[in-house]
Design a protein around this motif. Structure first.
Motif, PDB file in Angstrom:
ATOM      1  N   LEU A 238      21.967   4.797  27.432  1.00 53.09           N
ATOM      2  CA  LEU A 238      23.379   4.436  27.529  1.00 53.09           C
ATOM      3  C   LEU A 238      23.811   3.754  26.238  1.00 53.09           C
ATOM      4  CD1 LEU A 238      22.583   4.904  30.505  1.00 53.09           C
ATOM      5  CD2 LEU A 238      24.102   3.026  31.116  1.00 53.09           C
ATOM      6  N   TYR A 239      25.025   4.052  25.799  1.00 53.31           N
ATOM      7  CA  TYR A 239      25.497   3.471  24.550  1.00 53.31           C
ATOM      8  C   TYR A 239      27.005   3.274  24.601  1.00 53.31           C
ATOM      9  CZ  TYR A 239      26.878   8.297  23.550  1.00 53.31           C
ATOM     10  OH  TYR A 239      27.451   9.549  23.625  1.00 53.31           O
ATOM     11  N   ALA A 240      27.481   2.305  23.838  1.00 54.17           N
ATOM     12  CA  ALA A 240      28.929   2.074  23.755  1.00 54.17           C
ATOM     13  C   ALA A 240      29.236   1.236  22.520  1.00 54.17           C
ATOM     14  CB  ALA A 240      29.445   1.349  25.002  1.00 54.17           C
ATOM     15  N   HIS A 241      30.382   1.516  21.927  1.00 53.12           N
ATOM     16  CA  HIS A 241      30.948   0.659  20.881  1.00 53.12           C
ATOM     17  C   HIS A 241      32.439   0.591  21.132  1.00 53.12           C
ATOM     18  CE1 HIS A 241      32.120  -1.221  17.200  1.00 53.12           C
ATOM     19  NE2 HIS A 241      32.802  -0.167  16.805  1.00 53.12           N
ATOM     20  N   GLY A 242      32.977  -0.621  21.132  1.00 51.16           N
ATOM     21  CA  GLY A 242      34.397  -0.738  21.407  1.00 51.16           C
ATOM     22  C   GLY A 242      34.983  -2.019  20.887  1.00 51.16           C
ATOM     23  N   GLN A 243      36.306  -2.057  20.957  1.00 51.63           N
ATOM     24  CA  GLN A 243      37.066  -3.262  20.662  1.00 51.63           C
ATOM     25  C   GLN A 243      38.421  -3.118  21.328  1.00 51.63           C
ATOM     26  OE1 GLN A 243      37.363  -4.364  16.541  1.00 51.63           O
ATOM     27  NE2 GLN A 243      38.427  -6.280  16.977  1.00 51.63           N
ATOM     28  N   GLY A 244      38.770  -4.094  22.161  1.00 52.14           N
ATOM     29  CA  GLY A 244      40.027  -4.014  22.882  1.00 52.14           C
ATOM     30  C   GLY A 244      40.041  -2.825  23.823  1.00 52.14           C
ATOM     31  N   GLU A 245      41.114  -2.037  23.788  1.00 55.51           N
ATOM     32  CA  GLU A 245      41.239  -0.897  24.703  1.00 55.51           C
ATOM     33  C   GLU A 245      40.490   0.340  24.209  1.00 55.51           C
ATOM     34  OE1 GLU A 245      45.454  -0.288  25.365  1.00 55.51           O
ATOM     35  OE2 GLU A 245      45.324  -1.467  27.204  1.00 55.51           O
ATOM     36  N   LEU A 246      40.026   0.324  22.960  1.00 54.29           N
ATOM     37  CA  LEU A 246      39.333   1.479  22.396  1.00 54.29           C
ATOM     38  C   LEU A 246      37.830   1.330  22.600  1.00 54.29           C
ATOM     39  CD1 LEU A 246      39.753   4.099  20.713  1.00 54.29           C
ATOM     40  CD2 LEU A 246      39.286   2.701  18.685  1.00 54.29           C
ATOM     41  N   CYS A 247      37.208   2.355  23.169  1.00 54.52           N
ATOM     42  CA  CYS A 247      35.770   2.297  23.410  1.00 54.52           C
ATOM     43  C   CYS A 247      35.194   3.715  23.403  1.00 54.52           C
ATOM     44  CB  CYS A 247      35.465   1.614  24.739  1.00 54.52           C
ATOM     45  SG  CYS A 247      33.693   1.502  25.116  1.00 54.52           S
ATOM     46  N   PHE A 248      34.100   3.879  22.704  1.00 57.74           N
ATOM     47  CA  PHE A 248      33.354   5.134  22.697  1.00 57.74           C
ATOM     48  C   PHE A 248      32.044   4.880  23.437  1.00 57.74           C
ATOM     49  CE2 PHE A 248      30.197   7.953  20.695  1.00 57.74           C
ATOM     50  CZ  PHE A 248      30.800   9.186  20.900  1.00 57.74           C
ATOM     51  N   LEU A 249      31.780   5.651  24.496  1.00 56.80           N
ATOM     52  CA  LEU A 249      30.590   5.393  25.312  1.00 56.80           C
ATOM     53  C   LEU A 249      30.020   6.683  25.879  1.00 56.80           C
ATOM     54  CD1 LEU A 249      31.699   5.808  28.419  1.00 56.80           C
ATOM     55  CD2 LEU A 249      32.456   3.465  28.155  1.00 56.80           C
ATOM     56  N   GLY A 250      28.787   6.605  26.335  1.00 54.71           N
ATOM     57  CA  GLY A 250      28.174   7.770  26.943  1.00 54.71           C
ATOM     58  C   GLY A 250      26.747   7.497  27.374  1.00 54.71           C
ATOM     59  N   ALA A 251      26.066   8.572  27.793  1.00 57.30           N
ATOM     60  CA  ALA A 251      24.659   8.519  28.202  1.00 57.30           C
ATOM     61  C   ALA A 251      23.991   9.771  27.655  1.00 57.30           C
ATOM     62  CB  ALA A 251      24.533   8.458  29.718  1.00 57.30           C
ATOM     63  N   THR A 252      23.125   9.612  26.676  1.00 56.23           N
ATOM     64  CA  THR A 252      22.555  10.767  25.992  1.00 56.23           C
ATOM     65  C   THR A 252      21.086  10.961  26.334  1.00 56.23           C
ATOM     66  OG1 THR A 252      22.128  11.770  23.818  1.00 56.23           O
ATOM     67  CG2 THR A 252      22.039   9.366  23.942  1.00 56.23           C
ATOM     68  N   PRO A 253      20.648  12.219  26.445  1.00 56.13           N
ATOM     69  CA  PRO A 253      19.231  12.487  26.681  1.00 56.13           C
ATOM     70  C   PRO A 253      18.444  12.693  25.386  1.00 56.13           C
ATOM     71  CG  PRO A 253      20.471  14.510  26.906  1.00 56.13           C
ATOM     72  CD  PRO A 253      21.474  13.426  26.582  1.00 56.13           C
ATOM     73  N   GLU A 254      19.114  12.671  24.223  1.00 58.61           N
ATOM     74  CA  GLU A 254      18.488  13.169  22.995  1.00 58.61           C
ATOM     75  C   GLU A 254      18.329  12.096  21.927  1.00 58.61           C
ATOM     76  OE1 GLU A 254      19.037  16.785  19.712  1.00 58.61           O
ATOM     77  OE2 GLU A 254      20.450  16.573  21.369  1.00 58.61           O
ATOM     78  N   ARG A 255      17.115  11.896  21.506  1.00 58.42           N
ATOM     79  CA  ARG A 255      16.823  11.051  20.345  1.00 58.42           C
ATOM     80  C   ARG A 255      17.016  11.879  19.074  1.00 58.42           C
ATOM     81  NH1 ARG A 255      10.840   8.986  20.228  1.00 58.42           N
ATOM     82  NH2 ARG A 255      11.692   7.281  21.469  1.00 58.42           N
ATOM     83  N   LEU A 256      17.672  11.296  18.082  1.00 59.98           N
ATOM     84  CA  LEU A 256      17.743  11.939  16.769  1.00 59.98           C
ATOM     85  C   LEU A 256      16.456  11.648  16.010  1.00 59.98           C
ATOM     86  CD1 LEU A 256      19.265  13.535  14.601  1.00 59.98           C
ATOM     87  CD2 LEU A 256      20.259  11.359  13.834  1.00 59.98           C
ATOM     88  N   VAL A 257      16.146  10.366  15.810  1.00 60.16           N
ATOM     89  CA  VAL A 257      14.909  10.015  15.126  1.00 60.16           C
ATOM     90  C   VAL A 257      14.586   8.544  15.376  1.00 60.16           C
ATOM     91  CG1 VAL A 257      16.063   9.423  12.944  1.00 60.16           C
ATOM     92  CG2 VAL A 257      13.648  10.125  12.926  1.00 60.16           C
ATOM     93  N   ARG A 258      13.307   8.246  15.422  1.00 59.48           N
ATOM     94  CA  ARG A 258      12.806   6.885  15.545  1.00 59.48           C
ATOM     95  C   ARG A 258      11.788   6.660  14.443  1.00 59.48           C
ATOM     96  NH1 ARG A 258       8.355   4.519  18.798  1.00 59.48           N
ATOM     97  NH2 ARG A 258       8.880   2.358  19.321  1.00 59.48           N
ATOM     98  N   LEU A 259      11.849   5.494  13.806  1.00 59.95           N
ATOM     99  CA  LEU A 259      10.871   5.118  12.792  1.00 59.95           C
ATOM    100  C   LEU A 259      10.227   3.809  13.213  1.00 59.95           C
ATOM    101  CD1 LEU A 259       9.564   5.703  10.037  1.00 59.95           C
ATOM    102  CD2 LEU A 259      11.396   4.351   8.984  1.00 59.95           C
ATOM    103  N   ASP A 260       8.902   3.809  13.346  1.00 57.32           N
ATOM    104  CA  ASP A 260       8.173   2.623  13.775  1.00 57.32           C
ATOM    105  C   ASP A 260       6.892   2.518  12.956  1.00 57.32           C
ATOM    106  OD1 ASP A 260       7.131   0.449  15.067  1.00 57.32           O
ATOM    107  OD2 ASP A 260       6.641   1.507  16.920  1.00 57.32           O
ATOM    108  N   ASN A 261       6.888   1.565  12.030  1.00 63.30           N
ATOM    109  CA  ASN A 261       5.703   1.302  11.216  1.00 63.30           C
ATOM    110  C   ASN A 261       5.200   2.573  10.524  1.00 63.30           C
ATOM    111  OD1 ASN A 261       3.767  -0.454  10.146  1.00 63.30           O
ATOM    112  ND2 ASN A 261       2.306   0.006  11.783  1.00 63.30           N
ATOM    113  N   GLY A 262       6.139   3.345   9.983  1.00 59.75           N
ATOM    114  CA  GLY A 262       5.773   4.533   9.215  1.00 59.75           C
ATOM    115  C   GLY A 262       5.643   5.809  10.014  1.00 59.75           C
ATOM    116  N   LEU A 263       5.734   5.744  11.337  1.00 60.65           N
ATOM    117  CA  LEU A 263       5.647   6.946  12.170  1.00 60.65           C
ATOM    118  C   LEU A 263       7.044   7.373  12.582  1.00 60.65           C
ATOM    119  CD1 LEU A 263       3.831   8.990  13.671  1.00 60.65           C
ATOM    120  CD2 LEU A 263       3.960   7.465  15.656  1.00 60.65           C
TER     121      LEU A 263
END
Length: 448
Positions: A238-263
């Protein structure tokens, strides 16, 4: 929980602790103080602010909830060099970032649009360090308070003001929708145009999006919608970014990319099934998935110390939909940043098409429009340089009583226009269901 945080903000030694952290730092350097809030099951939705900017990111099934309130620091960019610009700015922040020793590194949030030129209505690419970060990781809660070193004197007052204005969620009813027949015919015509060019050998895949505008009797409540999505799709992000009446939100099944200690880890996700649809075992879905896997492997390879490896495709649930997903992993070469990986991967064939450059040219020439950050990215970066971004799918752009929903479908040889239309309807239905009336916000065990 919030009362406990307010008490700590009023502590007489708070300014001294901040000054000790900031000793010798430039005035613009971020200074982050971590406060333990104890153990509690909270999703933080009750604390979404009414007016201040906020960021929300949660994985309900894992008990992971984060809410960022206000901006201590932010940077935006657009155009072909947008990721490099944010990378340079973030690297500068991290070099001077002071934070509590022995605690996990603090976070920045980021979001970006599919198209590098789109500025409607959110910044094309935005990275921000929240003034207050509320975290619940497996029931252990903490607050990370951040301020530029030159603003420590007024920090406590500003943090208290940000906490003092939570939104007051209220249910609203959707108004009757406008007829969709004309827009559906126009979209189907674009699908047929895409199929002609695919059959002619110009491309292998195109992802075409649709949008639907809905209106409600009163303002939409991001907290209620996110709560609904958590009930529907606990295994999605789940994700959201907003301010006041404007908000972009959703629930995504897809990772674009993760970086953790070089992996590095990336998803190749394509193919969609739902009740009454084609099976994921059908050739069309398998072909679509194979294109995405190959493209992700090819994009990561130049940045990895050894060839990246892809796992076999498995079925991945996302609410009432199911997708094919493979995970591609590789150890990155020294000096590779998370933004380097984003720049190499975006847009994947799962959201743009294949080959990528030709697909983007086709979409631009045929009037493809994607507002907000739909099919762009949303994620977190740590002060240590690691982090994770997800593809912004299954989303809505809220503005008061109005909402714009967007969904897409991958078109390959053998695609049936009516079946692809049905796929977009199934995806739009995820958000439509969440926009409608729901149970009370105050669910057992999820609030203060």
């Amino acid at each position: 929980m919030i009362d406990r945080l307010r008490q700590q903000l009023a502590a007489a030694d708070l300014p001294d602790r901040l000054r000790q952290l900031a000793a010798g730092a430039p005035a613009a350097a971020p200074v982050s103080l971590t406060l333990d809030l104890g153990k509690l099951d909270s999703d933080w939705l009750h604390q979404l602010p009414a007016k201040a900017p906020f960021w929300y990111r949660a994985r309900p099934q894992r008990g992971e909830f984060r809410l960022g309130i206000g901006h201590a620091l932010q940077v935006s960019s657009s155009g072909g060099n947008r990721f490099a610009a944010l990378d340079n700015a973030f690297s500068g922040l991290c070099s001077d970032w002071r934070h509590t020793a022995g605690e996990p590194p603090p976070l920045a949030f980021a979001g970006f649009a599919f198209d590098a030129a789109n500025q409607n209505p959110l910044p094309n690419a935005l990275l921000a360090v929240p003034a207050i970060l509320l975290e619940n990781l497996g029931g252990r809660c903490r607050a990370v308070l951040t301020v530029p070193a030159g603003r420590i004197a007024q920090a406590a007052d500003e943090w208290r003001q940000l906490l003092a204005q939570p939104a007051r969620p209220s249910h609203t009813l959707l108004l009757p929708a406008a007829p969709q027949a004309l827009t559906e015919r126009a979209w189907t015509a674009r699908v047929n145009a895409a199929l002609r060019d695919i059959a002619g050998g110009k491309l292998d895949k195109l992802v075409l999006s649709r949008s639907r505008r809905v209106e409600a009797a009163g303002p939409f409540s991001p907290a209620l919608i996110l709560g609904q999505l958590a009930e529907q799709q606990p295994d999605s992000l789940l994700y959201a970014h907003g301010q006041g009446e404007l908000c972009f939100l959703g629930a995504t099944p897809e990772r674009l990319v993760r970086l953790d200690n070089g992996l590095a880890e990336a998803d190749a996700l394509a193919g969609t099934a739902w009740s009454g649809s084609l099976s994921l075992a059908e050739q069309k879905n398998q072909h679509e998935q194979s294109l995405v896997v190959q493209a992700v492997v090819d994009a990561l390879a130049p940045l990895c110390a050894a060839p990246p490896q892809a796992s076999p495709a498995t079925e991945h649930p996302a609410g009432h939909l199911t997708h094919l997903r493979s995970r591609i992993c590789g150890r990155v070469a020294s000096g590779t940043t998370l933004f380097d990986l984003v720049r190499a991967l975006h847009p994947t064939p799962a959201v743009g098409g294949y080959p990528s450059g030709l697909a983007q040219d086709w979409l631009a020439a045929h009037g493809e429009q994607r507002n907000g950050w739909y099919s762009g990215g949303f994620g977190i970066f740590t002060a240590a340089g690691d982090g994770e971004l997800s593809v912004a799918l299954r989303c809505a752009l809220l503005n008061g009583r109005q909402a714009e929903l967007q969904a897409g479908a991958g078109i390959v040889a053998g695609s049936d226009p009516q079946q692809e239309l049905a796929e977009t309807e199934a995806k739009l239905g995820t958000l439509l269901t969440a926009l409608g009336p729901a149970g009370e916000l105050d669910r057992n065990g999820t609030r203060d």
